[in-house]
Design a protein around this motif. Structure first.
Motif, mmCIF file in Angstrom:
data_model
loop_
_atom_site.group_PDB
_atom_site.id
_atom_site.type_symbol
_atom_site.label_atom_id
_atom_site.label_comp_id
_atom_site.label_asym_id
_atom_site.label_seq_id
_atom_site.Cartn_x
_atom_site.Cartn_y
_atom_site.Cartn_z
ATOM 1 N N PHE A 234 0.684 -0.752 -0.163
ATOM 2 C CA PHE A 234 -0.099 0.131 0.128
ATOM 3 C C PHE A 234 0.962 1.096 -0.025
ATOM 4 O O PHE A 234 0.204 2.433 -0.888
ATOM 5 C CB PHE A 234 -0.762 0.207 1.613
ATOM 6 N N LYS A 235 2.242 1.080 0.914
ATOM 7 C CA LYS A 235 2.272 2.309 1.226
ATOM 8 C C LYS A 235 4.043 2.519 -0.479
ATOM 9 O O LYS A 235 3.898 3.805 -0.419
ATOM 10 C CB LYS A 235 3.089 2.958 2.306
ATOM 11 N N LYS A 236 3.994 1.430 -1.248
ATOM 12 C CA LYS A 236 4.468 1.551 -2.316
ATOM 13 C C LYS A 236 3.716 2.163 -3.417
ATOM 14 O O LYS A 236 3.740 2.816 -4.075
ATOM 15 C CB LYS A 236 5.268 0.224 -2.701
ATOM 16 N N ILE A 391 -10.134 2.921 11.829
ATOM 17 C CA ILE A 391 -9.861 2.561 10.573
ATOM 18 C C ILE A 391 -9.310 2.655 9.809
ATOM 19 O O ILE A 391 -8.220 3.389 9.505
ATOM 20 C CB ILE A 391 -10.060 1.143 10.185
ATOM 21 N N LYS A 392 -9.900 4.427 9.020
ATOM 22 C CA LYS A 392 -10.061 4.609 8.340
ATOM 23 C C LYS A 392 -8.738 5.724 8.260
ATOM 24 O O LYS A 392 -8.089 6.604 7.497
ATOM 25 C CB LYS A 392 -11.270 5.357 7.949
ATOM 26 N N ASP A 393 -8.630 6.015 9.659
ATOM 27 C CA ASP A 393 -8.292 7.569 10.266
ATOM 28 C C ASP A 393 -6.561 6.697 9.872
ATOM 29 O O ASP A 393 -5.512 7.616 9.650
ATOM 30 C CB ASP A 393 -8.561 8.004 11.070
ATOM 31 N N VAL A 394 -6.378 5.861 10.341
ATOM 32 C CA VAL A 394 -5.357 4.774 11.048
ATOM 33 C C VAL A 394 -4.780 4.888 9.559
ATOM 34 O O VAL A 394 -3.474 5.786 8.785
ATOM 35 C CB VAL A 394 -4.573 4.037 11.663
ATOM 36 N N VAL A 395 -5.215 4.652 8.289
ATOM 37 C CA VAL A 395 -4.939 3.725 6.809
ATOM 38 C C VAL A 395 -4.433 5.251 6.431
ATOM 39 O O VAL A 395 -3.653 5.327 5.385
ATOM 40 C CB VAL A 395 -6.135 3.417 6.287
ATOM 41 N N SER A 396 -4.897 6.499 6.527
ATOM 42 C CA SER A 396 -5.333 7.745 5.915
ATOM 43 C C SER A 396 -3.508 8.086 6.597
ATOM 44 O O SER A 396 -2.716 8.579 6.075
ATOM 45 C CB SER A 396 -5.640 8.339 5.829
ATOM 46 N N GLN A 397 -3.221 8.308 7.781
ATOM 47 C CA GLN A 397 -2.674 8.558 8.586
ATOM 48 C C GLN A 397 -0.375 8.195 7.949
ATOM 49 O O GLN A 397 0.398 8.361 7.894
ATOM 50 C CB GLN A 397 -2.377 8.429 10.220
ATOM 51 N N PHE A 398 -1.405 6.664 7.356
ATOM 52 C CA PHE A 398 0.179 6.029 7.534
ATOM 53 C C PHE A 398 0.256 6.208 6.261
ATOM 54 O O PHE A 398 1.104 6.237 5.429
ATOM 55 C CB PHE A 398 -0.430 4.604 7.364
ATOM 56 N N ASP A 402 5.573 9.424 6.342
ATOM 57 C CA ASP A 402 6.742 8.834 6.263
ATOM 58 C C ASP A 402 6.913 8.324 6.901
ATOM 59 O O ASP A 402 8.193 7.296 7.157
ATOM 60 C CB ASP A 402 7.222 9.168 4.856
ATOM 61 N N LYS A 403 6.871 8.465 8.748
ATOM 62 C CA LYS A 403 7.702 8.306 9.262
ATOM 63 C C LYS A 403 6.965 6.936 10.060
ATOM 64 O O LYS A 403 7.310 6.735 11.495
ATOM 65 C CB LYS A 403 7.909 9.632 10.452
ATOM 66 N N MET A 404 6.104 7.167 10.004
ATOM 67 C CA MET A 404 4.768 6.526 10.752
ATOM 68 C C MET A 404 5.419 4.939 10.399
ATOM 69 O O MET A 404 5.206 4.537 8.439
ATOM 70 C CB MET A 404 3.141 5.972 10.835
ATOM 71 N N SER A 405 6.036 3.410 10.874
ATOM 72 C CA SER A 405 6.596 2.520 10.221
ATOM 73 C C SER A 405 5.017 1.109 10.335
ATOM 74 O O SER A 405 4.006 1.666 11.184
ATOM 75 C CB SER A 405 7.114 1.607 11.887
ATOM 76 N N VAL A 406 5.330 0.234 9.102
ATOM 77 C CA VAL A 406 4.449 -0.533 9.154
ATOM 78 C C VAL A 406 4.318 -1.567 10.288
ATOM 79 O O VAL A 406 2.488 -1.213 10.691
ATOM 80 C CB VAL A 406 4.679 -1.374 8.050
ATOM 81 N N ALA A 407 4.736 -1.560 11.573
ATOM 82 C CA ALA A 407 4.695 -1.844 12.950
ATOM 83 C C ALA A 407 3.992 -1.389 13.595
ATOM 84 O O ALA A 407 2.702 -1.118 13.626
ATOM 85 C CB ALA A 407 6.022 -2.428 13.376
ATOM 86 N N ASP A 408 3.736 0.091 13.750
ATOM 87 C CA ASP A 408 3.109 1.420 14.409
ATOM 88 C C ASP A 408 1.608 1.697 13.312
ATOM 89 O O ASP A 408 0.629 0.807 14.600
ATOM 90 C CB ASP A 408 3.665 2.881 14.089
ATOM 91 N N ALA A 409 1.383 1.046 12.484
ATOM 92 C CA ALA A 409 0.177 1.224 11.223
ATOM 93 C C ALA A 409 -0.251 -0.219 12.044
ATOM 94 O O ALA A 409 -1.944 0.143 11.935
ATOM 95 C CB ALA A 409 0.520 1.269 10.141
ATOM 96 N N GLN A 410 0.283 -1.497 12.504
ATOM 97 C CA GLN A 410 -0.250 -2.113 12.192
ATOM 98 C C GLN A 410 -1.247 -2.695 13.750
ATOM 99 O O GLN A 410 -2.300 -2.461 13.863
ATOM 100 C CB GLN A 410 0.050 -3.679 12.175
ATOM 101 N N SER A 411 -0.753 -2.171 14.230
ATOM 102 C CA SER A 411 -0.377 -1.656 15.917
ATOM 103 C C SER A 411 -1.966 -0.588 16.281
ATOM 104 O O SER A 411 -3.497 -1.103 16.858
ATOM 105 C CB SER A 411 0.521 -1.107 16.752
ATOM 106 N N ARG A 412 -1.759 0.360 15.300
ATOM 107 C CA ARG A 412 -3.052 1.842 15.570
ATOM 108 C C ARG A 412 -4.432 0.923 14.941
ATOM 109 O O ARG A 412 -5.228 1.117 15.349
ATOM 110 C CB ARG A 412 -2.905 2.732 15.097
#
Length: 420
Positions: A234-236, A391-398, A402-412
């Motif tokens: 998704f980030k790519k 969930i929508k808010d977290v996805v858009s934040q991620f 660029d500083k939010m890690s994948v692990a952080d996004a999963q946790s959120r």
């Protein structure tokens, strides 16, 4: 004319007058809350109104502008709280059950059984129209969300092929970049980010992963390795959009593909209306293909009308007639030809529909049989609105940070899934 004939004529006139008065008294009124206020949607609403009026009933239009329906829901809540609910309101997804739990929706099983809705709808759709086993709403249409819209001329110019996997998508994107064409037209709004995210999730993980993670909200799946891959992919994808994407409306992104400024767009089938309005032909000027990796699955967005409890018998009769007509073949065809969606009623003739709609209708049936017909979380079909929003808010934040890690996004996302 003799007196006998005069008396007979008078009796007939009185009888006819009585019948007309009786019919008028039996005619009811339906007040319908919707947000179909422009273009083909307005034409379709007008067609439904005309059908109901032909049956002798009155249609009271309660249109509230605003594509997502947020304004309409605010108005509806105030009306219901004040004890003045409309006959029917455009509500969809788990929100139907939320309203039903309030005890304000009517049971329309008699209409559904008489018209054999259980046989005419895929079970996952009919279940969504019910509360505690009883129908409380009538479905109107089906939008497929997991589409990729492509300008074939742009791909040809770049020497790229139509992508069917995410690796092929990135290869095509690289080729488009080299040709000076924006690979992916995107509008940086949270619902568009979420639409892209769910198509990546479906393409990477498949229908079973999608159901566990984004419908059942299974914590182990959300924090597992497949979701890691989904978020990385998704980030790519963001790297193939342009710097002017933030805040762009979806239809302006579609226009970029139409003009050849961009090669592709991930968007539901309402995007097709933009191509058609621009005089473009499916299969020639533009291509509709499932989002990469998701050809054997189908994310659906179903519009529906919830029926509210009424006291007046004539209005109840008119309401039931409305529910019947919504699922009738004539309206299903007419409305969906206008809106760019496909009929929710199975077994419909598709000869008047374009190739994209025909492909969508076939996949709708096939994925329903295979268990790969899944509700769109991005479009209010899968989870309660509070969870969806979190969930929508977290996805858009991620997507944007660029500083939010994948692990952080999963946790959120896992935390957001627990939202009450």
């Amino acid at each position: 004319m003799n007196r006998s004939n005069t008396r007979r004529l008078g009796a007939i006139t009185l009888a006819c007058s009585a019948l007309l008065a009786s019919a008028a008294a039996g005619a009811g009124e339906v007040e319908v809350l919707h947000w179909w206020t422009s273009g083909g949607e307005a034409k379709a609403a007008a067609a439904l109104k005309l059908t109901l009026q032909k049956g002798g009933h009155r249609w009271k239009d309660f249109a509230v502008a605003g594509g997502g329906g947020d304004s309409a829901m605010t108005v509806l809540k105030s009306r219901v709280v004040s004890g003045n609910a409309p006959s029917a309101a455009q509500i969809k997804g788990p929100s139907l059950q939320e309203w039903a739990r309030e005890g304000v929706l009517a049971n329309i099983d008699d209409v559904a059984k008489a018209e054999k809705w259980d046989e005419l709808l895929p079970k996952i759709v009919s279940d969504g129209m019910k509360y505690k086993g009883n129908y409380i709403a009538a479905p109107v249409n089906v939008h497929r969300v997991n589409w990729l819209w492509v300008n074939p001329e742009a791909l040809k110019k770049a020497g790229a092929k139509l992508p069917t996997t995410w690796d092929e998508f990135f290869a095509a994107g690289d080729a488009l970049k080299k040709a000076g064409i924006i690979p992916l037209a995107h509008g940086g709004q949270n619902w568009q980010d979420f639409t892209t995210f769910e198509s990546v999730a479906l393409g990477i993980g498949g229908a079973e992963f999608y159901k566990k993670a984004l419908v059942q909200l299974d914590a182990a799946t959300i924090t597992g390795p497949q979701m890691t891959q989904v978020l990385e992919t998704f980030k790519k994808v963001k790297g193939y959009t342009d710097k002017n994407a933030p805040g762009r409306d979806w239809n302006l992104a579609t226009a970029m593909v139409i003009k050849g400024e961009a090669g592709m767009q991930l968007m539901g089938d309402w995007a097709k209306g933009e191509f058609i309005a621009a005089g473009k032909t499916p299969g020639t000027d533009f291509v509709c293909t499932p989002a990469p990796g998701s050809a054997k699955a189908f994310t659906f967005n179903v519009d529906s009308f919830a029926m509210f409890k009424l006291k007046d018998a004539a209005n109840v009769a008119a309401q039931k007639e409305l529910a019947k007509e919504i699922m009738a073949p004539n309206f299903q065809e007419l409305f969906n030809l206008y809106k760019g969606s496909i009929p929710v009623r199975l077994g419909m003739k598709m000869d008047k529909f374009d190739d994209c709609a025909k492909a969508s209708a076939k996949d709708f049936v096939d994925t329903a049989k295979a268990g790969a017909l899944v509700p769109s979380i991005a479009h209010g079909m899968a989870v309660p609105s509070a969870v969806e929003g979190a969930i929508k808010d977290v996805v858009s934040q991620f997507w944007n940070d660029d500083k939010m890690s994948v692990a952080d996004a999963q946790s959120r996302i896992a935390s957001a899934a627990k939202t009450k």
